[in-house]
Design a protein around this motif. Structure first.
Motif, mmCIF file in Angstrom:
data_model
loop_
_atom_site.group_PDB
_atom_site.id
_atom_site.type_symbol
_atom_site.label_atom_id
_atom_site.label_comp_id
_atom_site.label_asym_id
_atom_site.label_seq_id
_atom_site.Cartn_x
_atom_site.Cartn_y
_atom_site.Cartn_z
ATOM 1 N N ASP A 138 37.921 24.353 -57.335
ATOM 2 C CA ASP A 138 38.837 24.049 -58.430
ATOM 3 C C ASP A 138 40.223 23.930 -57.829
ATOM 4 O OD1 ASP A 138 37.147 24.008 -60.673
ATOM 5 O OD2 ASP A 138 37.143 26.201 -60.769
ATOM 6 N N MET A 139 40.931 22.866 -58.204
ATOM 7 C CA MET A 139 42.276 22.654 -57.676
ATOM 8 C C MET A 139 43.285 23.102 -58.732
ATOM 9 S SD MET A 139 41.816 19.035 -55.732
ATOM 10 C CE MET A 139 43.370 19.199 -54.892
ATOM 11 N N ARG A 140 43.921 24.217 -58.476
ATOM 12 C CA ARG A 140 44.919 24.756 -59.410
ATOM 13 C C ARG A 140 46.299 24.428 -58.883
ATOM 14 N NH1 ARG A 140 41.871 30.494 -60.293
ATOM 15 N NH2 ARG A 140 39.991 29.582 -61.205
ATOM 16 N N MET A 141 47.018 23.628 -59.650
ATOM 17 C CA MET A 141 48.346 23.200 -59.215
ATOM 18 C C MET A 141 49.363 24.308 -59.441
ATOM 19 S SD MET A 141 50.194 19.641 -60.019
ATOM 20 C CE MET A 141 50.905 18.879 -58.601
ATOM 21 N N GLU A 142 50.149 24.576 -58.412
ATOM 22 C CA GLU A 142 51.239 25.544 -58.463
ATOM 23 C C GLU A 142 52.495 24.815 -58.010
ATOM 24 O OE1 GLU A 142 49.938 28.655 -55.864
ATOM 25 O OE2 GLU A 142 48.543 29.457 -57.347
ATOM 26 N N ALA A 143 53.294 24.353 -58.947
ATOM 27 C CA ALA A 143 54.478 23.516 -58.673
ATOM 28 C C ALA A 143 54.014 22.246 -57.972
ATOM 29 C CB ALA A 143 55.513 24.286 -57.884
ATOM 30 N N THR A 144 54.330 22.079 -56.693
ATOM 31 C CA THR A 144 53.891 20.880 -55.964
ATOM 32 C C THR A 144 52.711 21.174 -55.043
ATOM 33 O OG1 THR A 144 55.483 21.311 -54.205
ATOM 34 C CG2 THR A 144 56.186 19.861 -55.994
ATOM 35 N N ASP A 145 52.230 22.394 -55.026
ATOM 36 C CA ASP A 145 51.157 22.812 -54.127
ATOM 37 C C ASP A 145 49.861 23.013 -54.906
ATOM 38 O OD1 ASP A 145 53.207 22.888 -52.237
ATOM 39 O OD2 ASP A 145 53.593 25.001 -52.619
ATOM 40 N N TYR A 146 48.773 23.190 -54.164
ATOM 41 C CA TYR A 146 47.473 23.453 -54.779
ATOM 42 C C TYR A 146 46.869 24.733 -54.225
ATOM 43 C CZ TYR A 146 47.274 18.658 -56.556
ATOM 44 O OH TYR A 146 47.527 17.487 -57.214
ATOM 45 N N LYS A 147 46.264 25.513 -55.086
ATOM 46 C CA LYS A 147 45.440 26.648 -54.672
ATOM 47 C C LYS A 147 44.007 26.215 -54.924
ATOM 48 C CE LYS A 147 44.551 31.505 -55.370
ATOM 49 N NZ LYS A 147 44.910 32.139 -54.142
ATOM 50 N N LEU A 148 43.175 26.284 -53.902
ATOM 51 C CA LEU A 148 41.787 25.860 -54.011
ATOM 52 C C LEU A 148 40.903 27.090 -54.123
ATOM 53 C CD1 LEU A 148 43.332 23.428 -52.717
ATOM 54 C CD2 LEU A 148 41.119 22.696 -51.933
ATOM 55 N N VAL A 149 40.215 27.190 -55.242
ATOM 56 C CA VAL A 149 39.361 28.334 -55.538
ATOM 57 C C VAL A 149 37.914 27.856 -55.539
ATOM 58 C CG1 VAL A 149 38.829 30.122 -57.228
ATOM 59 C CG2 VAL A 149 41.188 29.350 -56.937
ATOM 60 N N PRO A 150 37.044 28.482 -54.721
ATOM 61 C CA PRO A 150 35.656 28.029 -54.650
ATOM 62 C C PRO A 150 34.931 28.221 -55.973
ATOM 63 C CG PRO A 150 35.941 30.073 -53.419
ATOM 64 C CD PRO A 150 37.295 29.636 -53.871
ATOM 65 N N LYS A 151 34.082 27.247 -56.318
ATOM 66 C CA LYS A 151 33.311 27.337 -57.563
ATOM 67 C C LYS A 151 32.137 28.306 -57.409
ATOM 68 C CE LYS A 151 33.236 23.654 -60.488
ATOM 69 N NZ LYS A 151 33.975 24.202 -61.501
ATOM 70 N N LYS A 152 31.463 28.304 -56.263
ATOM 71 C CA LYS A 152 30.319 29.195 -56.045
ATOM 72 C C LYS A 152 30.580 30.106 -54.859
ATOM 73 C CE LYS A 152 26.887 26.116 -58.030
ATOM 74 N NZ LYS A 152 25.706 25.323 -57.785
ATOM 75 N N ARG A 153 30.533 29.527 -53.700
ATOM 76 C CA ARG A 153 30.771 30.303 -52.486
ATOM 77 C C ARG A 153 31.789 29.548 -51.657
ATOM 78 N NH1 ARG A 153 28.594 27.747 -48.214
ATOM 79 N NH2 ARG A 153 27.019 26.174 -48.651
ATOM 80 N N GLY A 154 32.361 30.218 -50.739
ATOM 81 C CA GLY A 154 33.335 29.557 -49.894
ATOM 82 C C GLY A 154 34.591 30.384 -49.758
ATOM 83 N N VAL A 155 35.562 29.794 -49.152
ATOM 84 C CA VAL A 155 36.804 30.475 -48.816
ATOM 85 C C VAL A 155 37.929 29.910 -49.679
ATOM 86 C CG1 VAL A 155 38.403 30.918 -46.927
ATOM 87 C CG2 VAL A 155 35.981 30.626 -46.442
ATOM 88 N N SER A 156 38.728 30.780 -50.262
ATOM 89 C CA SER A 156 39.918 30.319 -50.982
ATOM 90 C C SER A 156 40.980 29.939 -49.965
ATOM 91 C CB SER A 156 40.473 31.417 -51.888
ATOM 92 O OG SER A 156 39.601 31.676 -52.926
ATOM 93 N N PHE A 157 41.677 28.851 -50.232
ATOM 94 C CA PHE A 157 42.801 28.491 -49.381
ATOM 95 C C PHE A 157 43.807 27.691 -50.189
ATOM 96 C CE2 PHE A 157 39.591 25.241 -48.736
ATOM 97 C CZ PHE A 157 40.270 24.055 -48.613
#
Length: 114
Positions: A89-108
């Protein structure tokens, strides 16, 4: 008369440039392709990512990794190979993105590198 005309033309040009550069008028995939991005995982810089239509190139010094990706209609980034493989999931924070895994994976995070 000429002074008012010149001010009007300059104002229109500035507003036009601002509209063209505005990331909110672009799709998520177009925003990714337009800028380079600093990739951070747990606060640590992993490198600089550049996106083409189907590939993300992550450069860190002399090392470069290429990941295949796509962005679906729901603004979910799908990375198809490598250590970041998965759906985010791409969550926009101002001009940046926080990427949160839907199932498994690494947040970055993708931080726009202007």
């Amino acid at each position: 008369m000429k002074k008012k005309y010149l001010i009007g033309v300059v104002t229109i040009a500035i507003v036009g440039i601002w509209i063209i550069k505005s990331p909110h008028e672009l799709t998520t995939a177009q925003v990714l392709q337009r800028f380079s991005w600093v990739v951070k995982q747990n606060g640590n810089r992993q490198g600089v990512a550049e996106f083409t239509k189907s590939k993300m190139r992550l450069k860190n010094g002399l090392h470069q990794r290429t990941y295949k990706y796509k962005v679906n209609d729901e603004d979910v980034l799908i990375i198809k190979n490598g250590q970041y493989r998965g759906s985010y999931d791409m969550r926009m924070e101002a001009t940046d993105y926080k990427l949160v895994p839907k199932k498994r994976g690494v947040s970055f995070s993708l931080i726009r590198n202007d």
